[in-house]
Design a protein around this motif. Structure first.
Motif, mmCIF file in Angstrom:
data_model
loop_
_atom_site.group_PDB
_atom_site.id
_atom_site.type_symbol
_atom_site.label_atom_id
_atom_site.label_comp_id
_atom_site.label_asym_id
_atom_site.label_seq_id
_atom_site.Cartn_x
_atom_site.Cartn_y
_atom_site.Cartn_z
ATOM 1 N N GLY A 1 51.133 -61.970 -2.071
ATOM 2 C CA GLY A 1 50.215 -62.509 -1.179
ATOM 3 C C GLY A 1 48.733 -61.998 -1.225
ATOM 4 N N ALA A 2 48.785 -60.578 -1.244
ATOM 5 C CA ALA A 2 47.465 -59.913 -1.068
ATOM 6 C C ALA A 2 46.909 -60.183 -2.548
ATOM 7 C CB ALA A 2 47.815 -58.508 -1.000
ATOM 8 N N PHE A 3 47.391 -60.194 -3.407
ATOM 9 C CA PHE A 3 46.872 -60.620 -4.727
ATOM 10 C C PHE A 3 46.076 -62.015 -4.720
ATOM 11 C CE2 PHE A 3 46.675 -62.650 -9.083
ATOM 12 C CZ PHE A 3 46.271 -61.783 -9.738
ATOM 13 N N LEU A 4 46.815 -62.955 -4.355
ATOM 14 C CA LEU A 4 46.415 -64.184 -4.089
ATOM 15 C C LEU A 4 45.157 -64.467 -3.328
ATOM 16 C CD1 LEU A 4 49.468 -66.331 -4.002
ATOM 17 C CD2 LEU A 4 48.040 -65.975 -6.089
ATOM 18 N N ILE A 5 45.203 -63.551 -2.026
ATOM 19 C CA ILE A 5 44.087 -63.614 -1.042
ATOM 20 C C ILE A 5 42.830 -62.728 -1.866
ATOM 21 C CG2 ILE A 5 43.272 -62.471 0.953
ATOM 22 C CD1 ILE A 5 45.191 -64.611 1.745
ATOM 23 N N ILE A 6 43.114 -61.738 -2.531
ATOM 24 C CA ILE A 6 41.706 -61.320 -3.243
ATOM 25 C C ILE A 6 41.169 -62.036 -4.396
ATOM 26 C CG2 ILE A 6 43.015 -59.627 -4.631
ATOM 27 C CD1 ILE A 6 40.678 -57.538 -3.923
ATOM 28 N N PHE A 7 42.199 -62.781 -5.026
ATOM 29 C CA PHE A 7 42.112 -63.615 -6.013
ATOM 30 C C PHE A 7 41.241 -64.715 -5.650
ATOM 31 C CE2 PHE A 7 43.026 -67.402 -8.562
ATOM 32 C CZ PHE A 7 42.947 -66.864 -9.883
ATOM 33 N N ILE B 1 51.178 -50.342 -7.208
ATOM 34 C CA ILE B 1 51.187 -51.472 -6.467
ATOM 35 C C ILE B 1 49.964 -52.000 -6.178
ATOM 36 C CG2 ILE B 1 51.992 -53.290 -4.436
ATOM 37 C CD1 ILE B 1 54.096 -52.510 -6.940
ATOM 38 N N THR B 2 49.059 -50.949 -5.641
ATOM 39 C CA THR B 2 47.523 -51.255 -5.185
ATOM 40 C C THR B 2 46.813 -51.593 -6.422
ATOM 41 O OG1 THR B 2 47.835 -49.857 -3.352
ATOM 42 C CG2 THR B 2 45.679 -50.255 -4.135
ATOM 43 N N GLY B 3 47.103 -50.995 -7.607
ATOM 44 C CA GLY B 3 46.220 -51.337 -8.689
ATOM 45 C C GLY B 3 46.551 -52.876 -9.285
ATOM 46 N N TYR B 4 47.837 -53.147 -9.065
ATOM 47 C CA TYR B 4 48.294 -54.681 -9.276
ATOM 48 C C TYR B 4 47.413 -55.588 -8.649
ATOM 49 C CZ TYR B 4 52.195 -52.813 -12.003
ATOM 50 O OH TYR B 4 53.045 -52.137 -12.960
ATOM 51 N N VAL B 5 47.610 -55.301 -7.348
ATOM 52 C CA VAL B 5 46.833 -56.207 -6.309
ATOM 53 C C VAL B 5 45.296 -56.198 -6.309
ATOM 54 C CG1 VAL B 5 46.441 -56.651 -3.786
ATOM 55 C CG2 VAL B 5 48.569 -55.835 -4.251
ATOM 56 N N LEU B 6 44.411 -55.046 -6.496
ATOM 57 C CA LEU B 6 43.195 -55.063 -6.801
ATOM 58 C C LEU B 6 42.649 -55.686 -8.039
ATOM 59 C CD1 LEU B 6 42.291 -51.786 -4.923
ATOM 60 C CD2 LEU B 6 42.536 -53.978 -4.093
ATOM 61 N N SER B 7 43.634 -55.883 -8.997
ATOM 62 C CA SER B 7 43.357 -56.491 -10.242
ATOM 63 C C SER B 7 42.891 -57.842 -10.075
ATOM 64 C CB SER B 7 44.525 -56.482 -11.166
ATOM 65 O OG SER B 7 45.556 -57.179 -10.948
ATOM 66 N N GLY B 8 43.301 -58.506 -8.880
ATOM 67 C CA GLY B 8 42.975 -59.922 -8.249
ATOM 68 C C GLY B 8 41.467 -60.042 -8.431
ATOM 69 N N LEU C 1 45.390 -72.017 -2.280
ATOM 70 C CA LEU C 1 46.013 -70.563 -2.515
ATOM 71 C C LEU C 1 46.029 -69.798 -1.243
ATOM 72 C CD1 LEU C 1 44.260 -69.814 -5.939
ATOM 73 C CD2 LEU C 1 46.560 -70.290 -5.592
ATOM 74 N N GLY C 2 44.909 -69.749 -0.616
ATOM 75 C CA GLY C 2 44.853 -68.812 0.546
ATOM 76 C C GLY C 2 45.713 -69.033 1.846
ATOM 77 N N LEU C 3 45.889 -70.422 2.187
ATOM 78 C CA LEU C 3 46.799 -70.492 3.107
ATOM 79 C C LEU C 3 48.320 -70.443 2.757
ATOM 80 C CD1 LEU C 3 45.024 -73.640 4.670
ATOM 81 C CD2 LEU C 3 45.043 -71.328 5.430
ATOM 82 N N PHE C 4 48.832 -70.752 1.457
ATOM 83 C CA PHE C 4 50.169 -70.717 1.277
ATOM 84 C C PHE C 4 50.162 -69.023 1.250
ATOM 85 C CE2 PHE C 4 52.775 -69.079 -2.399
ATOM 86 C CZ PHE C 4 53.910 -69.702 -2.033
ATOM 87 N N ALA C 5 49.255 -68.209 0.599
ATOM 88 C CA ALA C 5 49.668 -66.869 0.838
ATOM 89 C C ALA C 5 49.640 -66.191 2.323
ATOM 90 C CB ALA C 5 48.366 -66.096 0.265
ATOM 91 N N VAL C 6 48.841 -66.706 3.109
ATOM 92 C CA VAL C 6 48.724 -66.267 4.461
ATOM 93 C C VAL C 6 49.948 -66.655 5.188
ATOM 94 C CG1 VAL C 6 47.490 -66.500 6.670
ATOM 95 C CG2 VAL C 6 46.173 -66.050 4.904
#
Length: 420
Positions: free
Chosen positions: A15-21, A142-149, A184-189
């Motif tokens: 979800g965090a990945f999708l938000i930053i993406f 995991i932080t690296g994976y998420v911030l790759s967004g 994308l964002g509302l699904f993640a949230v």
């Protein structure tokens, strides 16, 4: 094993990945439409370009607000604000009208301000804080994976914007993309952004950490107030100011430098897309690299990579635009991309521990935004000198090297050093 299967942290990370993406990727598309906004509104490119200035100033101001919002509202509501602001900022660009009227500029500047809500309320600091809530073990990875967004999102949305722009005008491009941001964002949230407290779970690795007592005060690390008073924090701020300045200059001016030295606009755009894609891929493994090298080794790796990038930028014209030099530039630049995305999270955690990581990381991002804000005026002054942009790359190399020294000094005097 049953509890392990129910662990929700990995879904929260997605979800965090999708938000930053969605947020950072969508906001990055402004460069694609800047000329069209100028031509349609009949305002000069310089006037329209001040959207970036408004955005940077708002980033600095809202960083402080985001810290308090995260503490009071929690990640779900904070990220919801970011997604709504991201979609709305695209709509405001469509309100512009022809005739060089002040109203159009106001709408565009409001859009730049709304983009700041998306960036400060729904990217690095807030997403990193959510990961810190869920992971004691594997946090860096995991932080690296998420911030790759950030990198993957920038490449994907810029590519999408270019494809849409071939078949419709900029207003319809923004309308379509705003809908995609909301989807994308509302699904993640609503389905993925949850905290351990929401579900009555413990972070991964909680049982093996000092935090197993179940009290925030027992989690290893330094309090937010003590962190702000420390010399480590001051060194980190200085280091981030210097490194983010250099990183921002490369992101902003590299395509222009390539075109100034004979490359076509299409060629520059293609090389920039390759750079962003490669950077996104390397951000995926940034956490793994950090674990292998250690935080000091990781800082040295990314900063030296940027210094080598700037050296390549200076040397490239003398090689007659050699392809091998462009390949090296893109590789080194992509390797250094964590300076723009991961350093505050990784270094902040190593220096102060996970205890109040969210607030500390968000505060450190203010230094990043200030560093980014200095890039444009400093480069504008450098471009007026005889050395021009070539001199700018040399100054950037020095700035990143100085920043590296401050970051390493921060880790050397870290209050966590004796606790590891």
């Amino acid at each position: 094993m049953g509890n392990e299967k129910k662990f929700f942290g990995y879904k929260a990370a997605i979800g965090a990945f999708l938000i930053i993406f969605a947020n950072l990727g969508a906001c990055t598309t402004l460069g694609t439409f800047l000329a069209s906004l100028s031509a349609y509104s009949e305002h000069s490119l310089g006037a329209v370009g001040q959207i970036g200035t408004v955005n940077t100033i708002c980033n600095i101001i809202l960083s402080v607000v985001a810290i308090k919002a995260l503490g009071k509202l929690g990640p779900k509501k904070t990220m919801l604000i970011s997604i709504l602001a991201c979609a709305l900022h695209m709509q405001f660009y469509t309100f512009a009208t022809p005739g060089a009227n002040a109203q159009s500029l106001i709408f565009m500047y409001i859009a730049g301000g709304l983009a700041s809500f998306a960036i400060t309320f729904g990217t690095h600091a807030v997403c990193s804080a959510l990961i810190a809530d869920w992971f004691v073990e594997k946090r860096a990875k995991i932080t690296g994976y998420v911030l790759s967004g950030a990198g993957i999102g920038a490449a994907a949305w810029v590519f999408l914007a270019g494809q849409l722009f071939k078949i419709t005008d900029y207003k319809n491009c923004y309308r379509i993309m705003s809908v995609l941001v909301l989807v994308l964002g509302l699904f993640a949230v609503f389905f993925l952004i949850k905290t351990p407290e929401d579900l009555g779970q413990k972070p991964l690795g909680w049982a093996t950490d000092a935090g197993s007592a179940g009290n925030t005060a027992d989690v290893p690390g330094v309090s937010y107030k003590d962190a702000l008073k420390s010399s480590t924090f001051k060194f980190l701020v200085l280091g981030l100011l210097f490194t983010s300045f250099g990183g921002t200059v490369f992101l902003s001016y590299a395509p222009s430098w390539w075109q100034m030295n004979g490359m076509s606009a299409t060629g520059a755009a293609n090389w920039n897309a390759i750079y962003l894609l490669l950077a996104g891929g390397l951000l995926l493994v940034a956490g793994t690299i950090s674990e292998k090298l250690g935080t000091k080794g990781f800082v040295f790796y990314v900063c030296v990579a940027y210094v080598l990038t700037f050296i390549c930028m200076v040397v490239w014209p003398a090689t007659g635009g050699a392809v091998y030099m462009m390949v090296l530039t893109v590789i080194f630049g992509a390797a250094a991309y964590p300076v723009n995305a991961s350093i505050p999270s990784f270094v902040g955690t190593a220096a102060f521990g996970p205890r109040e990581f969210g607030q500390i990381s968000a505060t450190l991002m203010i230094a990043v935004y200030i560093g980014q804000a200095t890039a444009s005026p400093i480069m504008a002054a450098i471009l007026q000198t005889a050395g021009g942009m070539g001199l700018g790359w040399k100054i950037c190399a020095i700035a990143v090297a100085v920043g590296m020294v401050f970051l390493l000094a921060a880790l050397k005097v870290s209050p966590m050093k004796d606790k590891k």
